[in-house]
Scaffold this active site. Structure first.
Site, mmCIF file in Angstrom:
data_model
loop_
_atom_site.group_PDB
_atom_site.id
_atom_site.type_symbol
_atom_site.label_atom_id
_atom_site.label_comp_id
_atom_site.label_asym_id
_atom_site.label_seq_id
_atom_site.Cartn_x
_atom_site.Cartn_y
_atom_site.Cartn_z
ATOM 1 N N LYS A 45 0.844 -1.201 0.000
ATOM 2 C CA LYS A 45 0.000 0.000 0.000
ATOM 3 C C LYS A 45 0.880 1.252 0.000
ATOM 4 O O LYS A 45 2.071 1.191 0.336
ATOM 5 C CB LYS A 45 -0.912 -0.016 1.223
ATOM 6 C CG LYS A 45 -0.164 0.023 2.550
ATOM 7 C CD LYS A 45 -1.079 -0.264 3.735
ATOM 8 C CE LYS A 45 -0.304 -0.254 5.034
ATOM 9 N NZ LYS A 45 -1.123 -0.712 6.169
ATOM 10 N N ARG A 143 -10.974 -0.029 14.454
ATOM 11 C CA ARG A 143 -11.056 0.717 13.186
ATOM 12 C C ARG A 143 -12.088 0.004 12.315
ATOM 13 O O ARG A 143 -13.238 -0.075 12.676
ATOM 14 C CB ARG A 143 -9.678 0.791 12.501
ATOM 15 C CG ARG A 143 -8.660 1.603 13.272
ATOM 16 C CD ARG A 143 -7.416 1.988 12.455
ATOM 17 N NE ARG A 143 -6.954 0.974 11.517
ATOM 18 C CZ ARG A 143 -5.707 0.894 11.037
ATOM 19 N NH1 ARG A 143 -4.796 1.777 11.429
ATOM 20 N NH2 ARG A 143 -5.362 -0.033 10.177
ATOM 21 N N TYR A 277 14.920 30.216 7.253
ATOM 22 C CA TYR A 277 13.790 31.018 7.727
ATOM 23 C C TYR A 277 13.725 31.108 9.243
ATOM 24 O O TYR A 277 13.862 30.096 9.928
ATOM 25 C CB TYR A 277 12.466 30.431 7.226
ATOM 26 C CG TYR A 277 12.287 30.461 5.739
ATOM 27 C CD1 TYR A 277 12.487 31.630 5.001
ATOM 28 C CD2 TYR A 277 11.891 29.317 5.052
ATOM 29 C CE1 TYR A 277 12.304 31.649 3.623
ATOM 30 C CE2 TYR A 277 11.695 29.327 3.677
ATOM 31 C CZ TYR A 277 11.908 30.500 2.966
ATOM 32 O OH TYR A 277 11.720 30.500 1.613
ATOM 33 N N MET A 325 10.727 24.320 2.152
ATOM 34 C CA MET A 325 9.974 23.481 1.220
ATOM 35 C C MET A 325 10.892 22.650 0.327
ATOM 36 O O MET A 325 10.613 21.480 0.059
ATOM 37 C CB MET A 325 9.067 24.353 0.349
ATOM 38 C CG MET A 325 8.116 23.549 -0.536
ATOM 39 S SD MET A 325 7.078 24.570 -1.582
ATOM 40 C CE MET A 325 5.964 25.299 -0.389
HETATM 41 C C1 LIG Z 1 -0.412 -1.844 6.700
HETATM 42 C C2 LIG Z 1 -1.058 -3.120 7.020
HETATM 43 C C3 LIG Z 1 -0.300 -4.282 7.227
HETATM 44 C C4 LIG Z 1 1.211 -4.270 7.272
HETATM 45 O O1 LIG Z 1 1.623 -3.747 8.501
HETATM 46 P P1 LIG Z 1 3.191 -3.688 8.860
HETATM 47 O O2 LIG Z 1 3.227 -3.314 10.285
HETATM 48 O O3 LIG Z 1 3.772 -2.648 7.969
HETATM 49 O O4 LIG Z 1 3.728 -5.033 8.569
HETATM 50 C C5 LIG Z 1 -0.971 -5.474 7.426
HETATM 51 N N1 LIG Z 1 -2.317 -5.514 7.426
HETATM 52 C C6 LIG Z 1 -3.067 -4.412 7.258
HETATM 53 C C7 LIG Z 1 -4.537 -4.527 7.297
HETATM 54 C C8 LIG Z 1 -2.472 -3.185 7.062
HETATM 55 O O5 LIG Z 1 -3.221 -2.088 6.903
#
Ligand SMILES: *Cc1c(COP(=O)(O)O)cnc(C)c1O
Length: 392
Positions: A45, A143, A277, A325
């Site tokens: 992801k 969640r 800055y 930036m």
């Molecule tokens: C991101 C994610 C993972 C991987 O988690 P890591 O800690 O990076 O291994 C596994 N399952 C779900 C549902 C996730 O959102």
């Protein structure tokens, strides 16, 4: 005609993120050995945590990952468009899908509630082929996922849709809240809820191909959580889930990304000179300032102002003043440096450079965020790509 020849630049880039796919493959093999007996899902992801989803998914498959996982359906469909043909799952859905496209692309979709099941059924009728559905139970993360109280109703509806030939329940899964804090009491509590939810579904006739709950920290520290499949993200990139779980080195993992920039200016300045800055850094005496041409638009945390570590000329330097930036400054304390010279923000550490974990500590965040936030303005350069016919 007077064409001006394009000169080859001696320093080819302003900045780059080197991505070592041989390291990624080695990490996948290490994790597979840790989870012997279970399959492995390579979680790619968010553009593979900033490393490049297509390249990392391919490398993970080469190293034996049976599954690839993404958060959004768009991420999964992009992998199919790039030629990925293996088992692929995604989990973050909102009303409207794209369910039909996912079913047609043979992506395992995740369902946590009745609204999603209804949308899948509708998409299946349009697609003219059954869906592969994985049911998610919330075992305590709070969640996504079906609440345990609502599980019987979801299972009944899924079984009914299965009997009607609309779908196959291919998996039952959940996600940990605190696996990165070994010994946290929520871990065993979540496992109990998970085992009960799986047993209930199986009593109702569900025959999942895979039951899974382990993320990277659980894969590394909790063998009893591996079940049929482990879903590894951060560890595959050679980054530690948390200091408590261990350093990448202790875990036998090799960091995959090295972030470098090439000095855009090196100059002598007198003492008392304000830097960047807000003038939050004033040179304590005559010194040399080097300009590192990356900033928060490249994903360098602005919280690294005055704290972020950088290797220049073989020594650790600290960001002097604010991260802007597009650039920040380091004080070389009188040392010499060349314009165009490499500044390494983080990498494996084997050349003495800081790691993503060092940046996380310096900026009050987690190493996941350090690598994932590196923006598209930084070109990814791949090394260690597998050559056809070559086996390691
Ligand atoms: C991101 C994610 C993972 C991987 O988690 P890591 O800690 O990076 O291994 C596994 N399952 C779900 C549902 C996730 O959102």
């Amino acid at each position: 005609m007077n064409e001006t020849p394009i000169r080859a630049r001696e320093t080819p880039m302003r900045a780059r993120a080197l991505v070592d796919l041989a390291a990624l493959r080695a990490n996948v093999r290490t994790l597979k050995a840790r989870a012997a007996g279970a399959q492995l899902m390579a979680v790619v992801k968010a553009n593979a945590y900033g490393h490049g989803a297509v390249q990392c998914a391919r490398a993970a498959r080469e190293a034996g990952a049976e599954w690839v996982g993404t958060a959004t359906p768009d991420e999964a469909l992009a992998l199919r468009a790039a030629g990925d043909r293996g088992r692929l799952m995604c989990w973050l859905w909102t009303p409207g899908g794209p369910w039909r496209e996912a079913v047609e692309a043979d992506v395992d979709v995740t369902v946590s509630g009745l609204w999603a099941l209804a949308e899948v059924a509708e998409a299946v009728r349009a697609a003219g082929r059954p869906a592969r559905v994985q049911l998610k139970i919330d075992t305590g993360l709070g969640r996504n996922g079906c609440q345990p109280d609502d599980w019987p109703e979801l299972i009944a509806a899924a079984r009914e849709a299965e009997e009607a030939g609309l779908l196959k329940v291919t998996g039952i899964w959940s996600h940990f809240a605190c696996a990165d804090e070994p010994g946290h009491p929520s871990i065993q509590a979540q496992l109990r809820v998970f085992r009960d939810a799986v047993a209930y579904a199986e009593r109702q006739g569900v025959e999942p191909e895979v039951r899974h709950i382990a993320n990277s920290p659980a894969t590394l520290t909790l063998p009893e959580t591996h079940f049929d499949l482990v879903r590894t993200g951060i560890a595959m990139y050679g980054v530690s889930p948390s200091p408590e779980v261990g350093t990448p080195q202790e875990l036998g993992l090799k960091p995959v990304m090295t972030l470098s920039a090439y000095l855009a200016s090196v100059k002598r300045v007198p003492g008392g000179h304000g830097v960047s800055y807000g003038h939050h850094y004033i040179t304590p005496g005559p010194t040399t300032l080097a300009l590192v041409p990356v900033g928060y638009a490249d994903g360098i945390p602005r919280a690294g102002s005055g704290t972020g570590p950088v290797l220049v000329g073989g020594k650790w330097r600290t960001v002097a003043g604010r991260v802007a930036m597009d650039q920040f400054v380091v004080d070389l304390g009188g040392d010499a440096a060349q314009v165009g010279e490499e500044a390494v923000l983080f990498g494996p550490g084997d050349r003495g450079e800081p790691t993503a974990e060092d940046w996380a500590r310096a900026t009050g965040t987690i190493a996941y965020e350090v690598v994932t936030r590196i923006s598209n303005r930084v070109p990814r350069v791949y090394v260690g790509e597998n050559v056809d016919g070559y086996t390691e």
